[in-house]
Motif scaffolding. Structure first.
Motif, short mmCIF file in Angstrom:
data_model
loop_
_atom_site.label_atom_id
_atom_site.label_comp_id
_atom_site.label_asym_id
_atom_site.label_seq_id
_atom_site.Cartn_x
_atom_site.Cartn_y
_atom_site.Cartn_z
N THR A 189 36.82 23.18 -1.66
CA THR A 189 37.01 21.75 -1.67
C THR A 189 35.73 21.25 -2.38
OG1 THR A 189 38.11 21.93 0.32
CG2 THR A 189 37.06 19.74 -0.26
N LEU A 190 35.82 20.40 -3.18
CA LEU A 190 34.79 19.66 -3.59
C LEU A 190 34.29 18.37 -3.14
CD1 LEU A 190 32.78 19.53 -6.19
CD2 LEU A 190 34.40 18.16 -7.41
N ASN A 191 33.54 18.59 -1.95
CA ASN A 191 33.04 17.51 -1.09
C ASN A 191 31.91 16.90 -1.67
OD1 ASN A 191 34.86 18.17 1.12
ND2 ASN A 191 33.73 19.93 1.78
N HIS A 192 31.82 15.71 -1.53
CA HIS A 192 30.50 14.88 -2.28
C HIS A 192 30.27 13.61 -1.53
CE1 HIS A 192 34.03 12.97 -4.57
NE2 HIS A 192 33.33 11.97 -4.52
N GLN A 193 29.09 13.05 -1.70
CA GLN A 193 28.73 11.95 -0.66
C GLN A 193 29.23 10.66 -1.53
OE1 GLN A 193 26.25 11.69 1.74
NE2 GLN A 193 26.52 9.38 1.70
N GLU A 194 29.95 9.84 -0.96
CA GLU A 194 30.27 8.76 -1.31
C GLU A 194 29.39 7.52 -1.30
OE1 GLU A 194 33.25 8.19 -2.87
OE2 GLU A 194 34.30 10.17 -2.27
N THR A 195 28.45 7.43 -0.33
CA THR A 195 27.26 6.42 0.09
C THR A 195 26.54 6.77 -0.87
OG1 THR A 195 27.89 6.50 2.35
CG2 THR A 195 25.88 5.31 1.60
N PRO A 196 25.88 5.62 -1.73
CA PRO A 196 24.80 5.99 -2.73
C PRO A 196 23.56 6.52 -2.17
CG PRO A 196 25.63 4.03 -3.07
CD PRO A 196 26.30 4.60 -1.89
N LEU A 197 23.04 7.61 -2.73
CA LEU A 197 22.15 8.39 -2.51
C LEU A 197 20.96 8.84 -3.73
CD1 LEU A 197 21.34 9.90 0.18
CD2 LEU A 197 22.49 12.08 -0.75
N PRO A 198 20.08 8.14 -3.79
CA PRO A 198 19.11 8.49 -4.72
C PRO A 198 18.53 10.07 -4.69
CG PRO A 198 18.53 6.61 -3.75
CD PRO A 198 19.51 7.13 -3.01
N MET A 199 18.48 10.45 -5.85
CA MET A 199 17.89 11.94 -5.89
C MET A 199 16.41 11.99 -5.47
SD MET A 199 18.08 14.52 -9.05
CE MET A 199 16.88 13.82 -10.21
N PRO A 200 16.07 12.93 -4.60
CA PRO A 200 14.36 13.11 -4.33
C PRO A 200 13.91 13.90 -5.68
CG PRO A 200 16.13 14.14 -2.55
CD PRO A 200 16.94 13.95 -3.74
N THR A 201 12.91 13.30 -5.76
CA THR A 201 12.15 13.83 -7.18
C THR A 201 10.69 14.05 -7.13
OG1 THR A 201 11.95 11.45 -8.01
CG2 THR A 201 13.88 12.81 -8.68
N PRO A 202 10.03 14.78 -7.64
CA PRO A 202 8.50 14.81 -7.78
C PRO A 202 7.91 13.79 -8.13
CG PRO A 202 9.48 17.05 -8.70
CD PRO A 202 10.60 15.97 -8.50
#
Length: 624
Positions: A513-526
């Motif tokens: 199953t391809l589960n994914h986040q529906e709520t917007p979630l910014p990517m943690p970045t250096p």
């Protein structure tokens, strides 16, 4: 039990089949395009053939679709994903978030079974990033090569449900993968497009802020090759479930030798784990050679940072393969020399040595008499006491040239009588996989026991993928006459049913199953991403839309699509540190004997300033 996977590279179909034959639980291979190795593309037909072969052993096939993608290639990528799904590929490796978006759309519109693995090019060095990738729909994350055992354990602790894949063997990129722009900057060949020109294997002069030479020209960014064959158990304890061998440009001999060596060692780890771990695929291998990692292409070996920061990770004297150490030159004559050591030699061997200036020199053995070597051309720089390395072993290569391994699935075969029917059961050892076939057969009494013939006929599995390790015949059947032709037919029926059952199990293994986040979630970045926003590697509209929907601010255009405009840009981020290599880490009390900043300078005059982010234990390479 947790399955552990040995993951091998495949340049082509031949290498992929060899990897499975020699013990790989999975292989990764490039499609015709967009596979991060432009020189290692394969047709869909070959990929399907590899899937068909691998799935017989419940081994898996992953396809690299891990370059960044341009807008005019999006339709091509969509067609490729559809073709890979139809070919029964188990997973794709992804860098560009546009491909994630395409996979989501495919999931919504029709059923797909391919998993998504986040390629190491997505810059996976922090637990927060791994967690974010999992919430976006990736079932597996390929970790940065630079991580230590503690780093890996911390990531696993925070993301226990994510499959963690880590490199264990092969060539090392000196920069964190996915954020190396040196090749693009210098040669207009993008590493993120599979066209790396190996900037890190060039010779540089090291100069200080005054332009004074700090050290002679050397290969300051060239690393040894990775070898963690002795760390597999510790890595499994830390949370690694897939052990990845690098080398999609390597030939079939490399694949055979390295896969066999790691298969044997990983089996030892599993055997001593008290049932905690198990093999991911089926089949045991027998080899006609003894694996020897030193005999395969290598620049010398390092465990890199798995046990902390080390100074022995670089190969600054040469970027070329040295091979195995075979002894020292003992005595030299006009046309020959002898070697002090226990190694044996053969006509055609390739030997090399470092001359008095530190340059690697090589030559071919014309003939040998014991430890006396007669080169094709006597090397003029060879001196008594010099160390010799063998980078081409003729005898070993001959062993690998033909059939060098056989992989068979061990099965138990039981023949018995139940309610006037003959029942044949074939069971894969140590699994729940089995077939049962019933025959209503009228049998006549035999004049003598038939057990020996029954066993012989049922054991004839030589042309199949199976080997019988236990054959049991019920006593009442041993006294009945069963024609050999009938026994052969029953055996073939059982094998065909087992083949179909394994094919079905392979399909079931792909139903993820391809589960994914529906709520917007910014990517943690250096923090560096904010200053140099091309590091998001956004090269198409779908990727830009993806980050926008996730509330990501400050995303720039991919380095490949920029045209300068900034005086100084980071083109490499490295955990390897030139200053540390020279014994002048910031933690040392000795005063640094040069005026910084240091720079690496090519023979053509191009210069690349070095920056040292000691708080993050990182060296930066800048381009003006």
């Amino acid at each position: 039990m947790q399955p552990l996977e040995l993951l091998a590279p495949a340049k082509n179909l031949e290498c992929g089949i060899a990897a499975i034959q020699h013990g790989a639980d999975a292989v990764y291979i490039g499609a015709v395009s967009h596979g991060a190795r432009a020189a290692a593309g394969n047709s869909i037909e070959d990929i399907k053939a590899l899937c068909d072969y691998a799935h017989h052993f419940l081994a898996k096939v992953y396809v690299t679709v891990n370059t960044i993608v341009y807008d005019d290639e999006l339709d091509e990528i969509q067609d490729l994903l559809t073709a890979l799904e139809e070919a029964a590929v188990d997973a794709i490796l992804v860098q560009d978030m546009a491909i994630l978006e395409m996979a989501r759309k495919m999931r919504r519109e029709r059923h797909i079974t391919m998993e998504l693995h986040a390629s190491t090019q997505t810059d996976n060095r922090y637990a927060d990033k791994v967690s974010w990738l999992a919430r976006q729909g990736f079932s597996r994350v390929v970790l940065a090569r630079e991580l230590s055992m503690d780093d890996i354990a911390a990531i696993h602790h925070q993301t226990p449900d994510v499959q963690l894949e880590a490199f264990v063997h092969g060539a090392l990129c000196v920069s964190f993968s996915g954020v190396c722009y040196a090749s693009q900057h210098c040669f207009r060949r993008s590493a993120n497009r599979g066209e790396c020109a190996q900037f890190c294997r060039l010779k540089f002069e090291l100069v200080d802020a005054d332009g004074q030479t700090v050290d002679k020209p050397r290969y300051w960014l060239s690393l040894k090759d990775l070898c963690r064959v002795d760390s597999l158990g510790q890595m499994a304890e830390a949370g690694v479930t897939s052990f990845k061998i690098e080398g999609r440009l390597k030939d079939v001999d490399y694949v055979k030798n390295v896969v066999a060596a790691y298969r044997q060692r990983l089996d030892q780890v599993i055997a001593h784990a008290n049932g905690r771990w198990c093999r991911q695929s089926l089949g045991n291998c027998t080899y006609s050679f003894t694996p020897h990692l030193q005999k395969t292409f290598n620049r010398g070996f390092t465990t890199y940072f798995i046990d902390g920061h080390r100074k022995d990770i670089a190969s600054v004297d040469t970027p070329k393969a040295m091979g195995e150490y075979v002894g020292k030159v003992r005595e030299i004559r006009r046309d020959s020399f002898n070697v002090a050591g226990t190694a044996t030699f053969a006509n055609g061997d390739g030997l090399c040595f470092f001359d008095k200036d530190g340059t690697l020199r090589g030559f071919r053995v014309n003939r040998c008499e014991g430890n006396r070597i007669y080169p094709l051309r006597m090397p003029v720089d060879l001196r008594k006491g010099m160390g010799l390395y063998r980078n081409s072993d003729t005898a070993f290569e001959k062993k690998l040239a033909g059939k060098s391994a056989e992989r068979r699935i061990p099965v138990n075969i039981h023949l018995q009588r139940e309610n006037h029917e003959v029942v044949i059961r074939m069971t894969v050892v140590d699994t729940d996989i089995h077939t049962t076939t019933r025959y209503s057969q009228i049998l006549q009494p035999a004049q003598k026991s038939q057990e020996e013939n029954v066993r012989r006929q049922l054991s004839k599995l030589g042309t199949t993928n199976y080997v019988a390790v236990d054959i049991r015949v019920s006593p009442e059947l041993s006294g009945l006459f069963i024609p050999s032709s009938v026994l052969s037919e029953w055996r073939r029926d059982a094998v065909e049913k087992l083949d179909r059952l394994l094919e079905k199990r392979a399909v079931e293994n792909r139903r993820q199953t391809l589960n994914h986040q529906e709520t917007p979630l910014p990517m943690p970045t250096p923090a560096l991403y904010a200053e140099y926003n091309y590091m998001y590697n956004v090269s198409n509209r779908l990727a830009r839309d993806f980050y926008t929907k996730n509330g990501q601010e400050g995303v720039g255009v991919a380095f490949e699509l920029t045209h300068g405009g900034r005086q100084r840009r980071v083109i490499m981020q490295c955990r390897h540190c030139v200053r540390h290599l020279m014994g002048y880490c910031s933690k040392d009390v000795r005063k640094i004997p040069w005026r910084e900043p240091l720079s690496l300078r090519l023979p053509d005059g191009r210069s690349f300033q070095l920056g040292f982010d000691c708080g993050n234990c990182q060296m930066l390479v800048y381009a003006e």
